[in-house]
Design an enzyme around this catalytic site. Structure first.
Site, PDB file in Angstrom:
ATOM      1  CG  ASP A  30      26.239 -17.994 -11.318  1.00  0.00           C
ATOM      2  OD1 ASP A  30      25.444 -18.707 -11.957  1.00  0.00           O
ATOM      3  OD2 ASP A  30      25.866 -17.155 -10.477  1.00  0.00           O
TER       4      ASP A  30
ATOM      5  CE  LYS B  46      45.029  -0.060 -28.397  1.00  0.00           C
ATOM      6  NZ  LYS B  46      44.274  -1.194 -27.928  1.00  0.00           N
TER       7      LYS B  46
ATOM      8  NE  ARG C 155       6.172 -30.645 -28.548  1.00  0.00           N
ATOM      9  CZ  ARG C 155       6.192 -29.934 -29.660  1.00  0.00           C
ATOM     10  NH1 ARG C 155       7.145 -30.122 -30.539  1.00  0.00           N
ATOM     11  NH2 ARG C 155       5.232 -29.053 -29.903  1.00  0.00           N
TER      12      ARG C 155
ATOM     13  CG  MET D  49      23.086  -8.180 -16.179  1.00  0.00           C
ATOM     14  SD  MET D  49      21.505  -8.988 -16.451  1.00  0.00           S
ATOM     15  CE  MET D  49      20.414  -7.751 -15.740  1.00  0.00           C
TER      16      MET D  49
ATOM     17  CD  GLN E 156      24.296  -7.663 -20.217  1.00  0.00           C
ATOM     18  OE1 GLN E 156      25.393  -8.158 -20.079  1.00  0.00           O
ATOM     19  NE2 GLN E 156      23.794  -6.808 -19.342  1.00  0.00           N
TER      20      GLN E 156
ATOM     21  NE  ARG F  64      16.262 -13.526  -8.529  1.00  0.00           N
ATOM     22  CZ  ARG F  64      16.473 -12.781  -9.624  1.00  0.00           C
ATOM     23  NH1 ARG F  64      15.780 -11.680  -9.825  1.00  0.00           N
ATOM     24  NH2 ARG F  64      17.395 -13.124 -10.495  1.00  0.00           N
TER      25      ARG F  64
ATOM     26  CG  HIS G 199      16.961  -6.377 -16.768  1.00  0.00           C
ATOM     27  ND1 HIS G 199      17.191  -5.270 -16.009  1.00  0.00           N
ATOM     28  CD2 HIS G 199      16.831  -7.406 -15.912  1.00  0.00           C
ATOM     29  CE1 HIS G 199      17.188  -5.607 -14.729  1.00  0.00           C
ATOM     30  NE2 HIS G 199      16.967  -6.904 -14.641  1.00  0.00           N
TER      31      HIS G 199
ATOM     32  CG  ASP H 197      24.373 -14.624 -13.742  1.00  0.00           C
ATOM     33  OD1 ASP H 197      24.212 -13.772 -14.635  1.00  0.00           O
ATOM     34  OD2 ASP H 197      23.742 -14.605 -12.659  1.00  0.00           O
TER      35      ASP H 197
ATOM     36  CG  ASP I 259      24.446 -22.476  -7.608  1.00  0.00           C
ATOM     37  OD1 ASP I 259      24.287 -23.635  -8.028  1.00  0.00           O
ATOM     38  OD2 ASP I 259      25.549 -21.904  -7.545  1.00  0.00           O
TER      39      ASP I 259
HETATM   40  P1  ADP Z   1      18.883 -18.477  -9.234  1.00  0.00           P
HETATM   41  O1  ADP Z   1      18.072 -19.708  -9.197  1.00  0.00           O
HETATM   42  O2  ADP Z   1      19.048 -17.925 -10.615  1.00  0.00           O
HETATM   43  O3  ADP Z   1      20.198 -18.614  -8.487  1.00  0.00           O
HETATM   44  P2  ADP Z   1      17.832 -16.946  -6.998  1.00  0.00           P
HETATM   45  O4  ADP Z   1      19.070 -17.047  -6.195  1.00  0.00           O
HETATM   46  O5  ADP Z   1      17.106 -15.644  -7.047  1.00  0.00           O
HETATM   47  O6  ADP Z   1      18.041 -17.319  -8.527  1.00  0.00           O
HETATM   48  O7  ADP Z   1      16.848 -18.082  -6.469  1.00  0.00           O
HETATM   49  C1  ADP Z   1      15.588 -18.285  -7.065  1.00  0.00           C
HETATM   50  C2  ADP Z   1      14.595 -18.725  -6.014  1.00  0.00           C
HETATM   51  O8  ADP Z   1      15.007 -20.000  -5.462  1.00  0.00           O
HETATM   52  C3  ADP Z   1      14.477 -17.821  -4.792  1.00  0.00           C
HETATM   53  O9  ADP Z   1      13.626 -16.712  -5.019  1.00  0.00           O
HETATM   54  C4  ADP Z   1      13.865 -18.778  -3.785  1.00  0.00           C
HETATM   55  O10 ADP Z   1      12.487 -18.939  -4.014  1.00  0.00           O
HETATM   56  C5  ADP Z   1      14.571 -20.080  -4.116  1.00  0.00           C
HETATM   57  N1  ADP Z   1      15.730 -20.243  -3.222  1.00  0.00           N
HETATM   58  C6  ADP Z   1      16.902 -19.578  -3.252  1.00  0.00           C
HETATM   59  N2  ADP Z   1      17.714 -19.970  -2.237  1.00  0.00           N
HETATM   60  C7  ADP Z   1      17.028 -20.885  -1.546  1.00  0.00           C
HETATM   61  C8  ADP Z   1      17.300 -21.652  -0.369  1.00  0.00           C
HETATM   62  N3  ADP Z   1      18.465 -21.553   0.273  1.00  0.00           N
HETATM   63  N4  ADP Z   1      16.347 -22.506   0.078  1.00  0.00           N
HETATM   64  C9  ADP Z   1      15.174 -22.620  -0.561  1.00  0.00           C
HETATM   65  N5  ADP Z   1      14.850 -21.924  -1.668  1.00  0.00           N
HETATM   66  C10 ADP Z   1      15.758 -21.071  -2.155  1.00  0.00           C
HETATM   67  O1  F6P Z   2      21.085 -14.181 -12.530  1.00  0.00           O
HETATM   68  C1  F6P Z   2      20.787 -13.495 -13.710  1.00  0.00           C
HETATM   69  C2  F6P Z   2      20.849 -12.009 -13.480  1.00  0.00           C
HETATM   70  O2  F6P Z   2      20.532 -11.361 -14.698  1.00  0.00           O
HETATM   71  C3  F6P Z   2      22.173 -11.499 -12.942  1.00  0.00           C
HETATM   72  O3  F6P Z   2      23.153 -11.377 -13.945  1.00  0.00           O
HETATM   73  C4  F6P Z   2      21.749 -10.193 -12.331  1.00  0.00           C
HETATM   74  O4  F6P Z   2      22.587  -9.852 -11.237  1.00  0.00           O
HETATM   75  C5  F6P Z   2      20.359 -10.466 -11.828  1.00  0.00           C
HETATM   76  O5  F6P Z   2      19.894 -11.606 -12.520  1.00  0.00           O
HETATM   77  C6  F6P Z   2      19.412  -9.319 -12.026  1.00  0.00           C
HETATM   78  O6  F6P Z   2      18.211  -9.634 -11.460  1.00  0.00           O
HETATM   79  P1  F6P Z   2      16.867  -8.767 -11.618  1.00  0.00           P
HETATM   80  O7  F6P Z   2      16.168  -9.273 -12.820  1.00  0.00           O
HETATM   81  O8  F6P Z   2      16.124  -9.057 -10.374  1.00  0.00           O
HETATM   82  O9  F6P Z   2      17.271  -7.344 -11.781  1.00  0.00           O
END
Ligand code: ADP
Ligand code: F6P
Length: 330
Positions: free
Chosen positions: A135, A220, A31, A175, A258, A78, A256, A133, A109
């Protein structure tokens, strides 16, 4: 970094684990983009769908009735290929072919690392933090955390009821991949007797066993241990604890559940603002940025800098969590 020309068409994708609020972020991107006179394309199934050209034109109506829905209407994936130089070239080529001159990547990340690679190949990218997460180092907030932690908290309250009735010990695994934020928050919110976090755990199981025995002597009726996924092994831990204490012990892995459910107000609002902010960055000619939230403000960082940052569990919060769950004779 500034984009070279005015952005006319933007793409949006969700990548990695889904999180509640991702739909609100997609809706905001669509949007806000339309409001600024851009064309908006939705890319299905993250980088996987980008490589396979699963790309659709998005209208304002396509995101109607989505803000309250969990999951992601664009689906997620992924994609191993995206980690390779060939895959990254292919993804950039597809963006160019479809006239996508700005891309909003909603994910964690890993997804940002993909966006960074695309930016290096000349595609203007902005990342929006979406993960349960919490994170991501550059931001105090990630879309989905609030819903997930509330879902986990409510589930743990329920386990606690039955644990008390049966005078059991319960290990509840939450998780968080390698991060302990969901565990820390639930530990505090559920008044857990023990909180096991990957960042802090010393693997001294005897200490936990002694704590359970002491608590039982004090009368407890239950003993709730929140165990983070990054430590895992809750089922075998439960067996060892039962053998050592003689107290029935059960493990519950929340899993999951969560990640699903209707996003909380907080997730909807943060996602909406972050999604719009990402589009505004692209419109202002910015690229290779990540949106974040710090000290009460929405801000943005260079992706390289954001990915180089580290995040630790807040030591004070951890210390308070421990002191509130400790045994007291007084
Ligand atoms: P999140 O984004 O939640 O951290 P992932 O670590 O599974 O989840 O990353 C998601 C997707 O991002 C991966 O399946 C891949 O396609 C891409 N990705 C992850 N790391 C890299 C990297 N170092 N370089 C390029 N693409 C990446
Ligand atoms: O990053 C989110 C998350 O739910 C993590 O907490 C957990 O480790 C992972 O994804 C689980 O991934 P999948 O859906 O591949 O089991």
């Amino acid at each position: 970094m500034a984009a070279e020309k005015k952005i006319q068409t933007i793409g949006v994708l969700t990548s990695g684990g889904d999180s509640p609020g991702m739909n609100a972020a997609i809706r905001a991107v669509v949007r806000r983009g339309l409001a600024l006179g851009m064309k908006v394309k939705g890319i299905r199934k993250g980088y996987d769908g980008l490589m396979n050209e699963e790309i659709i034109d998005m209208t304002a109506r396509d995101v109607s009735d989505t803000i309250a829905r969990g999951g992601t209407i664009l689906y997620t994936a992924r994609c191993a290929e995206m980690r390779t130089p060939e895959g990254q070239e292919r993804a950039a080529e597809v963006c160019r072919k479809h006239g996508i001159d700005g891309l909003v990547v909603i994910g964690g990340d890993g997804s940002f690392a993909g966006a960074q690679k695309l930016a290096n190949l000349g595609i203007n990218t902005v990342g929006v933090p979406g993960t349960i997460d919490l994170d991501i180092a550059c931001t105090e907030y990630t879309i989905g955390f609030d819903t997930a932690v509330n879902t986990a908290m409510e589930a743990i309250d329920k386990v606690r009821d039955t644990s008390t009735s049966h005078e059991r010990c319960s290990i509840i695994e939450v998780m968080g991949r390698n991060a302990g934020y969901i565990a820390l928050w639930c530990g505090i919110a559920n008044g857990a007797e023990d909180i096991l976090l990957p960042e802090k755990y010393d693997y001294d199981e005897q200490k936990i066993i002694n704590n359970i025995i002491q608590n039982r002597k004090r009368g407890k009726k239950h003993h709730i241990i929140i165990n983070a996924e990054g430590i895992g092994h809750s089922t075998s831990m439960a067996k060892r604890i039962e053998a050592a204490t003689g107290i029935e012990t059960r493990a519950t892995i929340l899993g999951h559940m969560q990640r699903g459910g209707s996003p909380t107000c907080k997730d909807r609002v943060y996602a909406s603002i972050m999604g719009a902010y990402a589009v505004d960055l692209l419109a202002a000619g910015k690229t290779k940025r990540v949106v974040g939230y710090k000290n009460g403000e929405y801000i943005d960082f260079d992706i390289n800098e954001a990915l180089a940052m580290n995040k630790d569990l807040p030591p004070y919060q951890y210390e308070v969590a421990r002191s509130l769950s400790a045994n007291y004779d007084r």
